[in-house]
Design an enzyme around this catalytic site. Structure first.
Site, PDB file in Angstrom:
ATOM      1  N   ALA A  63       0.936  -1.297   0.067  1.00 32.52           N
ATOM      2  CA  ALA A  63      -0.028   0.061  -0.038  1.00 32.52           C
ATOM      3  C   ALA A  63       0.930   1.145   0.077  1.00 32.52           C
ATOM      4  CB  ALA A  63      -1.007  -0.092   1.265  1.00 32.52           C
ATOM      5  N   GLY A 118       0.375  -4.888   0.791  1.00 32.08           N
ATOM      6  CA  GLY A 118      -0.891  -4.865  -0.205  1.00 32.08           C
ATOM      7  C   GLY A 118      -0.278  -5.713  -1.466  1.00 32.08           C
ATOM      8  N   GLU A 141      -0.746  -9.253  -1.015  1.00 30.19           N
ATOM      9  CA  GLU A 141      -2.302  -9.217  -0.511  1.00 30.19           C
ATOM     10  C   GLU A 141      -3.145  -9.189  -2.100  1.00 30.19           C
ATOM     11  OE1 GLU A 141      -2.012  -6.161   2.415  1.00 30.19           O
ATOM     12  OE2 GLU A 141      -2.978  -7.748   3.774  1.00 30.19           O
TER      13      GLU A 141
HETATM   14  C1  HXC Z   1       5.227   4.213  -1.111  1.00 30.13           C
HETATM   15  C2  HXC Z   1       7.118   3.268  -1.727  1.00 30.13           C
HETATM   16  C3  HXC Z   1       6.735   2.026  -1.488  1.00 30.13           C
HETATM   17  C4  HXC Z   1       5.507   1.993  -0.603  1.00 30.13           C
HETATM   18  C5  HXC Z   1       8.448   1.664  -2.173  1.00 30.13           C
HETATM   19  N1  HXC Z   1       8.355   3.072  -2.330  1.00 30.13           N
HETATM   20  N2  HXC Z   1       7.486   1.190  -1.573  1.00 30.13           N
HETATM   21  N3  HXC Z   1       6.262   4.375  -1.533  1.00 30.13           N
HETATM   22  N4  HXC Z   1       4.651   3.323  -0.591  1.00 30.13           N
HETATM   23  N5  HXC Z   1       5.001   1.000  -0.206  1.00 30.13           N
HETATM   24  C6  HXC Z   1       8.997   4.154  -3.026  1.00 30.13           C
HETATM   25  C7  HXC Z   1      10.124   4.390  -2.168  1.00 30.13           C
HETATM   26  O1  HXC Z   1       9.805   5.591  -1.177  1.00 30.13           O
HETATM   27  C8  HXC Z   1      11.109   5.246  -3.312  1.00 30.13           C
HETATM   28  O2  HXC Z   1      10.563   6.461  -3.632  1.00 30.13           O
HETATM   29  C9  HXC Z   1      10.846   4.425  -4.405  1.00 30.13           C
HETATM   30  O3  HXC Z   1       9.582   3.658  -4.117  1.00 30.13           O
HETATM   31  C10 HXC Z   1      11.966   3.406  -4.649  1.00 30.13           C
HETATM   32  O4  HXC Z   1      12.110   2.552  -3.498  1.00 30.13           O
HETATM   33  P1  HXC Z   1      13.495   2.360  -2.878  1.00 30.13           P
HETATM   34  O5  HXC Z   1      13.100   2.030  -1.181  1.00 30.13           O
HETATM   35  O6  HXC Z   1      14.209   3.454  -3.051  1.00 30.13           O
HETATM   36  O7  HXC Z   1      14.019   0.996  -3.387  1.00 30.13           O
HETATM   37  P2  HXC Z   1      14.803  -0.168  -3.098  1.00 30.13           P
HETATM   38  O8  HXC Z   1      15.894   0.404  -2.369  1.00 30.13           O
HETATM   39  O9  HXC Z   1      15.078  -0.980  -4.011  1.00 30.13           O
HETATM   40  O10 HXC Z   1      13.883  -1.015  -1.840  1.00 30.13           O
HETATM   41  C11 HXC Z   1      12.949  -1.897  -2.292  1.00 30.13           C
HETATM   42  C12 HXC Z   1      11.949  -2.115  -1.300  1.00 30.13           C
HETATM   43  C13 HXC Z   1      11.517  -0.875  -0.375  1.00 30.13           C
HETATM   44  C14 HXC Z   1      12.799  -3.133  -0.256  1.00 30.13           C
HETATM   45  C15 HXC Z   1      10.620  -2.655  -1.587  1.00 30.13           C
HETATM   46  O11 HXC Z   1      11.033   0.155  -1.212  1.00 30.13           O
HETATM   47  C16 HXC Z   1      10.546  -1.092   0.749  1.00 30.13           C
HETATM   48  O12 HXC Z   1      10.927  -1.681   1.749  1.00 30.13           O
HETATM   49  N6  HXC Z   1       9.445  -0.535   0.422  1.00 30.13           N
HETATM   50  C17 HXC Z   1       8.325  -0.696   1.486  1.00 30.13           C
HETATM   51  C18 HXC Z   1       7.569  -2.161   1.671  1.00 30.13           C
HETATM   52  C19 HXC Z   1       6.648  -2.031   2.643  1.00 30.13           C
HETATM   53  O13 HXC Z   1       6.922  -2.247   3.681  1.00 30.13           O
HETATM   54  N7  HXC Z   1       5.347  -2.420   2.012  1.00 30.13           N
HETATM   55  C20 HXC Z   1       4.270  -2.638   2.993  1.00 30.13           C
HETATM   56  C21 HXC Z   1       3.408  -1.453   2.990  1.00 30.13           C
HETATM   57  S1  HXC Z   1       2.196  -1.544   4.131  1.00 30.13           S
HETATM   58  P3  HXC Z   1      11.628   7.787  -3.394  1.00 30.13           P
HETATM   59  O14 HXC Z   1      10.782   9.075  -3.744  1.00 30.13           O
HETATM   60  O15 HXC Z   1      12.090   7.946  -2.257  1.00 30.13           O
HETATM   61  O16 HXC Z   1      12.805   7.534  -4.594  1.00 30.13           O
HETATM   62  C22 HXC Z   1       0.988  -2.296   3.464  1.00 30.13           C
HETATM   63  C23 HXC Z   1      -0.109  -2.293   4.221  1.00 30.13           C
HETATM   64  C24 HXC Z   1      -1.339  -3.080   3.593  1.00 30.13           C
HETATM   65  O17 HXC Z   1       1.004  -2.827   2.284  1.00 30.13           O
HETATM   66  C25 HXC Z   1      -2.704  -2.695   4.144  1.00 30.13           C
HETATM   67  C26 HXC Z   1      -2.641  -2.753   5.794  1.00 30.13           C
HETATM   68  C27 HXC Z   1      -2.469  -1.198   6.672  1.00 30.13           C
END
Ligand code: HXC
Length: 261
Positions: free
Chosen positions: A68, A112, A115
């Site tokens: 998400a 998400g 999911e």
């Molecule tokens: C918003 C996101 C994002 C996310 C990545 N980005 N994931 N933005 N929401 N979920 C953005 C980053 O901020 C970054 O933008 C760009 O995408 C590239 O990501 P990087 O982190 O620079 O890439 P990398 O170093 O290759 O790492 C990849 C990754 C990491 C390991 C996937 O991005 C990550 O950990 N993302 C979050 C994963 C996560 O926690 N997902 C769960 C979300 S909660 P900028 O502008 O900074 O360049 C969820 C809840 C579901 O899904 C419903 C219940 C609440």
């Protein structure tokens, strides 16, 4: 011609397959509200399009979807998420789409994103796929079915570990544990998914939908009720022309011509 959107790309292939590509590359296809609204709209349009028999949902080689949109939801209050039913629109994906939907997952399918893949009927994984529910690291929990569907897909122990530690699993572990049906080389994944969807699109559409409904019932009900539903729906296929045609074609040693009725 397929409808155009801002966050997704919809293509109709000649084999009655619709390919939906999540297209927010700068955010690794994070599932923003506009993206989810477009996705649900596209699926409903394709559900109503008689020229489409099956759907493939994919992302990019780097990310199916990294979750998400954390930036969008980070400051929302309880009342905002409750009253606006955050992610509530995604319920339609499982409840309203009768056509088969394959998730073709390359790269990250996190939170998400994992999911969303699990809401599809089955998952084909590229060999570089990574699955996880890392919400715990953000101080929250899965909210689009992760605790329920992952537990049903891979069992309690692995689901608990992934949800409580945020560890990612790779494609090989995901296949071993039953989360994905098959692993495909990353570069071939989308075309293999389109081909697999084409196989389903060539069968009788109502019969494919009935089969999908029966398998889904296995996750909703008792064995006795599920068997009863299956038997009833099996009998119901004998009311279709396509069952007559399919069985006649076998006897005549020819290919069946299904007419979807
Ligand atoms: C918003 C996101 C994002 C996310 C990545 N980005 N994931 N933005 N929401 N979920 C953005 C980053 O901020 C970054 O933008 C760009 O995408 C590239 O990501 P990087 O982190 O620079 O890439 P990398 O170093 O290759 O790492 C990849 C990754 C990491 C390991 C996937 O991005 C990550 O950990 N993302 C979050 C994963 C996560 O926690 N997902 C769960 C979300 S909660 P900028 O502008 O900074 O360049 C969820 C809840 C579901 O899904 C419903 C219940 C609440």
């Amino acid at each position: 011609a397929a409808k155009t959107y801002e966050n997704i790309i919809v293509e109709i292939r000649p084999n009655k397959v619709a390919l939906i590509t999540l297209n927010r590359p700068k955010a690794l296809n994070a599932l923003s509200t506009p993206l989810l609204n477009e996705l649900v709209d596209a699926l409903q349009v394709l559900q109503n399009d008689a020229s489409v028999g099956a759907i493939v949902l994919t992302g990019s080689e780097k990310a199916f979807a990294a979750g998400a949109d954390i930036k969008e939801m980070s400051t929302k209050s309880y009342m905002e998420v409750f009253q606006n039913r955050l992610f509530g629109q995604t319920d339609a994906i499982v409840q309203k789409i009768q056509k088969p939907v394959i998730a073709a997952v390359n790269g990250f399918a996190l939170g998400g994103g994992c999911e969303l893949a699990m809401m599809c009927d089955f998952i084909l994984a590229g060999e570089n796929a990574k699955f996880g529910q890392p919400e715990i690291k953000l101080g929250t929990i899965p909210g689009i079915g992760g605790t329920q569907r992952l537990a049903r897909a891979v069992g309690k122990s692995k689901a608990m570990e992934l949800v409580l530690t945020g560890r990612f699993m790779d494609a090989a572990e995901a296949e071993r544990s039953g989360l994905v049906s098959r692993i495909v080389p990353a570069k071939d994944l989308v075309e293999e998914a389109v081909k697999t969807a084409g196989t389903m699109a060539a069968f009788s559409q109502p019969i494919v939908s009935i089969a999908k409904e029966c398998v889904n019932a296995a996750f909703e009900t008792t064995l006795a009720e599920g068997l009863r539903l299956e038997r009833r729906l099996f009998y119901s296929t004998f009311a279709t022309n396509d069952q007559k045609e399919g069985m006649a074609a076998f006897s005549d040693k020819r290919d069946p011509k299904f007419t979807n009725n």
